[in-house]
Write an enzyme that holds these catalytic residues in place. Structure first.
Site, PDB file in Angstrom:
ATOM      1  N   THR A 227      13.993  -5.972 -37.781  1.00 24.57           N
ATOM      2  CA  THR A 227      12.645  -5.425 -37.834  1.00 24.57           C
ATOM      3  C   THR A 227      11.626  -6.417 -38.361  1.00 24.57           C
ATOM      4  O   THR A 227      10.430  -6.229 -38.155  1.00 24.57           O
ATOM      5  CB  THR A 227      12.674  -4.196 -38.756  1.00 24.57           C
ATOM      6  OG1 THR A 227      13.566  -4.505 -39.861  1.00 24.57           O
ATOM      7  CG2 THR A 227      13.234  -2.995 -38.040  1.00 24.57           C
TER       8      THR A 227
ATOM      9  N   LEU B 147       1.236  -5.064 -39.763  1.00 24.03           N
ATOM     10  CA  LEU B 147       1.433  -6.020 -40.855  1.00 24.03           C
ATOM     11  C   LEU B 147       1.721  -7.420 -40.333  1.00 24.03           C
ATOM     12  O   LEU B 147       1.248  -8.409 -40.882  1.00 24.03           O
ATOM     13  CB  LEU B 147       2.585  -5.540 -41.755  1.00 24.03           C
ATOM     14  CG  LEU B 147       2.369  -4.134 -42.334  1.00 24.03           C
ATOM     15  CD1 LEU B 147       3.612  -3.657 -43.076  1.00 24.03           C
ATOM     16  CD2 LEU B 147       1.137  -4.115 -43.258  1.00 24.03           C
ATOM     17  N   ASN B 148       2.532  -7.501 -39.297  1.00 21.31           N
ATOM     18  CA  ASN B 148       2.815  -8.784 -38.657  1.00 21.31           C
ATOM     19  C   ASN B 148       2.835  -8.546 -37.150  1.00 21.31           C
ATOM     20  O   ASN B 148       3.831  -8.071 -36.612  1.00 21.31           O
ATOM     21  CB  ASN B 148       4.161  -9.347 -39.129  1.00 21.31           C
ATOM     22  CG  ASN B 148       4.487 -10.690 -38.468  1.00 21.31           C
ATOM     23  OD1 ASN B 148       3.738 -11.177 -37.612  1.00 21.31           O
ATOM     24  ND2 ASN B 148       5.606 -11.278 -38.853  1.00 21.31           N
TER      25      ASN B 148
ATOM     26  N   LYS C 245       3.335 -10.251 -34.708  1.00 19.19           N
ATOM     27  CA  LYS C 245       4.407 -10.901 -33.943  1.00 19.19           C
ATOM     28  C   LYS C 245       5.693 -10.072 -33.983  1.00 19.19           C
ATOM     29  O   LYS C 245       6.271  -9.755 -32.952  1.00 19.19           O
ATOM     30  CB  LYS C 245       4.647 -12.308 -34.507  1.00 19.19           C
ATOM     31  CG  LYS C 245       5.540 -13.160 -33.635  1.00 19.19           C
ATOM     32  CD  LYS C 245       5.637 -14.588 -34.156  1.00 19.19           C
ATOM     33  CE  LYS C 245       4.784 -15.519 -33.328  1.00 19.19           C
ATOM     34  NZ  LYS C 245       5.061 -16.938 -33.600  1.00 19.19           N
TER      35      LYS C 245
ATOM     36  N   GLY D 266       4.743   3.260 -39.331  1.00 23.85           N
ATOM     37  CA  GLY D 266       5.927   2.727 -38.655  1.00 23.85           C
ATOM     38  C   GLY D 266       5.619   2.402 -37.211  1.00 23.85           C
ATOM     39  O   GLY D 266       4.723   2.982 -36.599  1.00 23.85           O
TER      40      GLY D 266
ATOM     41  N   GLY E 120       8.555   0.826 -35.371  1.00 22.46           N
ATOM     42  CA  GLY E 120       9.854   0.374 -34.857  1.00 22.46           C
ATOM     43  C   GLY E 120      10.468   1.282 -33.810  1.00 22.46           C
ATOM     44  O   GLY E 120      11.368   0.866 -33.088  1.00 22.46           O
ATOM     45  N   GLU E 121      10.022   2.516 -33.753  1.00 22.57           N
ATOM     46  CA  GLU E 121      10.620   3.433 -32.778  1.00 22.57           C
ATOM     47  C   GLU E 121       9.624   3.887 -31.722  1.00 22.57           C
ATOM     48  O   GLU E 121      10.013   4.472 -30.710  1.00 22.57           O
ATOM     49  CB  GLU E 121      11.209   4.650 -33.509  1.00 22.57           C
ATOM     50  CG  GLU E 121      12.307   4.225 -34.461  1.00 22.57           C
ATOM     51  CD  GLU E 121      12.961   5.359 -35.227  1.00 22.57           C
ATOM     52  OE1 GLU E 121      14.105   5.185 -35.652  1.00 22.57           O
ATOM     53  OE2 GLU E 121      12.336   6.418 -35.420  1.00 22.57           O
TER      54      GLU E 121
END
Lengths: 316, 211, 734
Positions: C472, C619-620, C622, C691, C693-694
């Protein structure tokens, strides 16, 4: 994996003699299928004869105008051979449609012919499988069979031959050359090389004990469009649901073999006369007597439509 | 970042382990020399050149090249993702060709030259492909990454040396470093995290730079 | 730190480090093979023996007899662990099936023995000598056959049945209706790193180097299973080769490594083999979903109902496939229903976006179908039914909701205006080409998270938290957070993760990890700033941390000076108040996909993909982008190929390896584009992030399905959409 001893013989005949003499001995070449199976104890040799150093890795012209492909020629090298690319495009294409770059760098011509089925029940030692354990039954017939054979199978086994290369070799009328323990040689037409399961599905080929493949010969090139069309769910690195190897002339005549549908590359020469009439006329004959399961009946339609696409491509 | 977890310790240990292995007994040149140890395992002495360094080993004949390098030489960059040639995480470059090191026996590689991810470059001294993977974020969990990078390096060489692929329009070449060529040739390296799009960019950049 | 009021201005807002596209700080290790994953640890002191797991050959029943004689006698064997000799074992709070089975067998390939030997080769060979005689029992393995025995089952705080208004009446009275049933298959996480652990005992203390997303849960559940105090268990997991939910919980190899190490009196390393993973571990359960939508002719939804059936082992949980339907679209009359039937298949559990991933695969086809019935553009239909409040509780707003902008921006960027809405019209050579859209939706969950930050005399910061990086990018965003907070550059920060000796974090799951774990670091850094100010004799209220200096009024001191007399250490935990109750916090996406369907063979290939995401502060960019494209790739797999095929007689997943269970390969995935809307969400956390990631997988599969329909006119409601489901309905190839 059971413990085994290992040797490198100095000649093909010595290799053959060793395997013939030692119970549970096996040849190892690329190892990409054999080791896969040994890890699961589907294959359990106790002695391995490494044939990699026997100089069987050359592609040479034959006096008849064809090619003699050493048994140990790697799939990558065979596909990239300039003569194969130019005159036997269907073979290059079939090889390149198979496996992955890494596997093609190891896998050999002979090993690819001897590749065993990918039937998932063959791969699970807790399940009945007549090919793996004769007499135990076939879990696949009433099980998950989407990938499995629609024709040429038996009550004992519906496994498919999973390879691509041999399908092209079948349409090219290749011949398998072997040496036996006494140094005797034999030529087996590729058509006769893979067996149908009948009631002995554990025997994949017509090779005799200890007989070592030394080469595959191709006759003079056949002029026409060389096409190998492989159909699969994901775009690469997958076994064929159906594949078609074809050489089609300008007049629409030609030759065609199917992969992914039967226990061996499936070609019915008698149907090829109908090629100018179109795909359905051919597949009706090629698949006459097919016994698909609920899961794999789609392969009949898919084979017809894939051949149709191949014929369109040949015309284009 | 300087040190994830106890990585510094781990790397020191790695070096210590290497010298122990290198001090193993001399071997007779042939892989035929086999002994059966007290418990019946078939052991073979052999040698490999790994990342330019000659290494002598005494191995169970059953030991794959992957396990020899990981468990005996303690070079753990190559990963065991499936042990059946179905994922590509174990990819090494052996005698110039990339292979699945899980599907080959170490004993079959007597005197072969093996290149692993550790041989391509190190933190602070990266191979261009390693640097490009960082720049393009060509990974997530990192487990398939050593295999992807070894494969990526080999793929560029394969295209340049005239090896066709399934997607080459003309079997007789020429073969270009296109996205489609890279994707097809890299398909033996699965990335379940799905960094494919970035990996292709990293390889493309390196191929372009080398052109 | 308690976070119970929306965040105001704070040091993160400077965005000198946070918010910048940043290379991963762990990249040099991952790309050189020097990042130590669980099975890679080679401490020469350990000299581990090798364990090999034996799995049950039946799905349900009993072990009648187990013969270990030849296995014990095999070369190199040191010990064999079975339920018969392991002593009494407890069960982890979050485990459903027992991790060491026998004599009762609960599922196929349930571990029944661990063979420990000197070498891997010996352990594997001896494992094959374990002979087991089973009494096989009949089991239930077919969801469709037992679905009607399903019982109402709540998932966490969500009730099994929800109802607002009069769904039945409104649906019956709706001029335009859709009533369709969709199915999603069992799916495997199939992360690249198999579950692996090395266990080592020193007296009564146990260390497990493992691969686990949730360190504190792992420590607790290892202790519970082995019936030992948690403070005697250390879990180390700094690098994790993918998890996707499959490593949320302690799995069998960790417990067996510990038991094996105890039995063999030396450290033991165990990895599950790939062919064992699919039936031994957990998977995303299959669903059957019925969706009913009623609307007015001008496209306003008046009734929306979503029912879901799934199966699991008796104490398992249902797949919460209806949960997004409670929140995604407006409509006065609504219902959802969740039913779970008992199945004797392996344990079903969380896989990337549990609930929403399969739920949206169904709902977002239904929305496409409804738009088609209405003759309204599918984007317009979704926009028409947008809501800015929780449709079940209109007094409860979304903290941020920019779904409409996601869809509009995506339409613009993807060339939606060039889409031919009538299916089957666009041809490119051998390909029928279609474009599809779907909304993406995933809740933003917040949970407490701790961290410790240390400043040393050289001005280096070390962050320690038991947070994990499963791909992640946690290492990097945590480093960025600390750097931003303390006014230093990223190369001044060392990040140490994945160790139960560190403060307990949120861990990685439910796409909460990035937002929560960085908020924990934020909290610890706030404390460190105070401590530093105090050391320097500055007023912490007006101290500015910048460029490695601390400034207060007209005084300036190097940050490092605060640690001249010794390290300055601060530790804190972020805890979230009731903002999540007052506001609905969710993330949104518009997924756009172009596919080609081979006119002859019906092979489906994805040609273009775009996701436009609204997920708070990124936050990032990339690593966040990478998370999204990875989710999209997994969405392609779910749409086109992933299916654990069940043998319904013997109750197991037949295609239990990576050749049989196909996931997307390079050749399946085109270039992918991701756009993040410029958004900050001060209600979510002090990081103002959410979030992500999903979110990438949520909706991506349905966008593929809708593109296939646009290409061919064929609507497939049963995933995966493989060519055999299209072939009979394909137009003539000529």
């Amino acid at each position: 994996m059971k413990s085994f001893t290992y040797e490198r013989p100095s000649s093909p005949a010595e290799a053959a003699a060793t395997v013939a003499a030692k119970p549970n001995a096996k040849f190892i070449a690329g190892g990409t299928n054999l080791l896969d199976l040994m890890k699961l104890q589907i294959e359990t040799p106790t002695h391995l004869v490494d044939v990699n150093g026997l100089g069987l890795d050359k592609v040479e012209a034959t006096p008849e105008g064809g090619l003699r492909i050493g048994a140990l020629v790697r799939n990558t090298d065979l596909a990239a051979d300039a003569r194969v690319r130019k005159d036997y495009g269907v073979l290059s294409r079939a090889l390149l449609a198979g496996a992955s770059g890494q596997l093609r760098n190891k896998a050999t011509t002979a090993g690819n012919l001897l590749q065993r089925t990918r039937c998932p029940y063959f791969y699970d030692t807790a399940q009945a499988c007549n090919k793996r354990q004769p007499g135990s039954g076939c879990s696949a017939i009433d099980g998950v069979s989407r990938q499995l054979a629609v024709i040429g199978a038996s009550e004992a086994c519906i496994a498919t031959y999973p390879g691509d290369m041999a399908v092209a070799m079948r349409v090219l009328d290749a011949t398998v050359e072997t040496v036996d323990a006494k140094g005797g040689t034999r030529k087996i037409p590729v058509a006769d090389f893979h067996r149908l399961p009948g009631d002995r599905p554990e025997v994949d080929t017509t090779l005799r004990a200890g007989e070592l493949i030394t080469a595959v010969t191709l006759p003079k090139p056949v002029v026409g469009r060389h096409i190998y069309r492989k159909v699969r769910d994901r775009a690469s690195y997958a076994y064929a649901l159906v594949s078609v190897a074809a050489i089609i002339g300008k007049d629409g005549t030609g030759h065609v073999a199917f992969g992914g549908v039967a226990p061996r590359p499936w070609r019915i020469e008698a149907a090829e006369g109908d090629l100018p009439k179109g795909a359905k006329a051919v597949t009706d004959k090629v698949f006459a007597g097919a016994k698909p399961t609920h899961d794999n009946a789609y392969k009949l339609k898919l084979a017809e439509r894939t051949l149709g696409a191949v014929l369109s491509e040949a015309r284009a | 970042m300087q040190s994830p977890g106890d990585l510094e310790l781990n790397r020191r240990d790695l070096v210590a382990g290497a010298s122990v292995a290198a001090a193993a007994t001399a071997f007779p040149g042939s892989a035929r020399a086999q002994s059966t140890d007290a418990e019946g395992a078939v052991l073979t002495k052999m040698s490999l050149t790994v990342n330019g360094e000659r290494r002598e080993l005494e191995l169970d004949t059953r030991t794959t090249l992957l396990d020899a390098v990981r468990e005996h030489l303690h070079l753990t960059g190559a990963k065991k993702g499936c042990d059946h040639g179905q994922c590509g995480a174990c990819t090494m470059i052996v005698d110039g060709r990339r292979i699945n090191s899980c599907l080959t026996l170490a004993v079959m590689h007597q005197n072969d030259a093996v290149m692993t991810i550790e041989g391509l470059g190190k933190p602070g001294d990266l191979h261009p492909m390693q640097a490009a993977f960082i720049k393009h974020d060509g990974y997530q969990c990192g487990f398939c990454t050593p295999g992807q990078i070894c494969s990526g390096v080999a793929v560029i060489a394969e295209i340049r040396s005239g090896i066709p692929s399934h997607v080459s329009a003309d079997l007789n070449g020429p073969y270009e470093v296109t996205d489609a060529e890279i994707r097809e040739r890299m398909s033996g390296n699965i990335c379940r995290c799905g960094a494919y799009s970035n990996i292709v960019e990293a390889i493309t950049e390196v191929a372009g730079r080398q052109a | 730190m308690k976070f119970d009021t929306p965040a105001g201005q704070n040091p993160i807002d400077k965005l000198k480090v946070v918010g910048k596209a940043t290379d991963r700080i762990d990249g040099p290790f991952k790309t050189t093979g020097t990042a130590p994953y669980a099975y890679d640890w080679h401490d020469p002191k350990l000299k581990p023996a090798y364990g090999f797991v034996v799995g049950a050959g039946i799905a349900k029943g009993r072990i009648k007899a187990m013969n270990l004689t030849s296995a014990k006698a095999a070369q190199g064997v040191l010990a064999i662990v079975t339920a018969g000799n392991a002593g009494k074992l407890g069960k982890g709070k979050l485990n459903i099936a027992t991790l060491l089975g026998g004599p009762e067998i609960e599922h196929y390939h349930q571990a029944v023995a661990l063979v420990v030997a000197e070498t891997f080769e010996q352990a594997r060979a001896a494992a094959a000598l374990v002979k087991i005689d089973y009494a096989e029992a009949k089991g239930a393995y077919d969801l469709a056959a037992v679905k009607d025995t399903g019982k109402p089952e709540k998932l966490g705080p969500a009730p099994a049945d929800t109802s607002v208004g009069d769904f039945a009446g409104a649906f019956a009275g709706a001029p335009i209706q859709l009533d369709a049933t969709y199915t999603t298959p069992d799916q495997a996480h199939a992360m690249m790193e198999p579950h692996a652990s090395i266990a080592s005992w020193e007296g009564d203390r146990l260390t497990v180097w493992t691969s686990n997303q949730m360190i504190a849960w792992a420590a607790r559940d290892v202790a519970a299973t082995l019936d030992m105090p948690q403070d005697k268990v250390r879990i180390v997991s700094p690098f994790i080769g993918g998890g996707f939910g499959g490593k949320l919980f302690v799995r069998t190899e960790a417990i067996l490594a510990a038991l094996g190490a105890r039995a063999a009196r030396r450290p033991v390393k165990v990895a599950l083999t790939r062919p064992m993973m699919f039936n031994n571990t957990v998977h995303r359960p299959a669903t059957i979903q019925r969706i009913r939508i009623g609307a007015t002719p001008d496209g306003m939804i008046t009734a929306i109902g979503h029912e879901s059936w799934s199966g699991n082992l008796p104490d398992g949980k249902p797949e919460a496939a209806v949960q997004q339907t409670r929140l995604l679209y407006a409509g006065a009359n609504r219902m959802t229903q969740t039913r779970m039937a008992t199945l004797d298949l392996p344990e079903g559990n969380a896989m990337r976006a549990p609930g929403e991933a399969p739920g949206l695969m169904a709902l977002e086809i239904a929305m496409d179908e409804m738009a088609e019935k209405l003759g309204i553009d599918p984007i317009q239909f979704r926009i028409l039914n947008d809501t800015q409040v929780d449709p079940e509780k209109p007094e409860r707003p979304f903290s941020q909701r920019n779904l409409v902008q996601c869809l509009r921006t995506g339409a613009d960027r993807f060339g939606w205006d060039k889409r031919v809405s009538k299916p089957g019209q666009v041809r490119d050579g051998r390909w029928l080409v279609g474009i599809g859209v779907a909304a993406g939706f995933r809740n933003n969950q917040v949970t407490k998270s701790g961290a410790r930050v240390r400043l040393d005399a050289k001005g280096m910061l070390t962050v320690e938290t038991d947070m994990t990086d499963i791909g992640t990018g946690s290492y990097t965003i945590i480093g960025q957070t600390a750097a931003e907070m303390m006014g230093v550059t990223l190369d001044r920060v060392i990040v140490r993760l994945g160790d139960s000796d560190f403060p307990v974090s949120s861990g990685s799951g439910g796409q909460w990890g990035a937002n929560c774990s960085t908020s924990g670091v934020f909290a610890a850094c706030e404390k460190l700033r105070e401590a530093v100010s105090q050391k320097l004799g500055f007023n912490s209220a007006d101290a500015v941390f910048e460029d490695g200096q601390v400034r207060s009024g007209n005084r300036t001191a190097p940050l490092a000076q605060a640690a001249a007399g010794g390290d300055v250490v601060a530790e804190d935990t972020i805890e979230f108040g009731d903002l999540a109750k007052k506001y609905q916090q969710s993330t949104f996406a518009g997924h756009f996909v172009e596919v080609g369907v081979d006119v002859a063979t019906a092979e489906i290939r994805v040609r273009r993909m775009l996701a436009v995401c609204a997920a708070g502060r990124i936050l990032n960019p990339k690593s966040a982008r990478n998370q999204v494209i990875g989710g999209m790739a997994m969405g392609v797999g779910a749409a086109l190929m992933e299916e654990l095929a069940i043998d319904k007689r013997r109750g197991f997943f037949v295609n239990h390896d990576l050749a049989g269970y196909e996931v997307a390969v390079h050749a399946d995935i085109p270039h992918q584009e991701v756009i993040f809307l410029d958004e900050v969400d001060p209600i979510s956390s002090p990081m103002k992030a959410k979030g992500v990631g999903e979110l990438g997988i949520c909706g991506a599969g349905a966008a593929v399905a809708n593109a296939i329909h646009n290409a061919t006119g064929i609507r497939v409601r049963d995933y995966p959409i493989t060519l055999d489901k299209l072939l009979d309905r394909m137009p003539d190839a000529a």
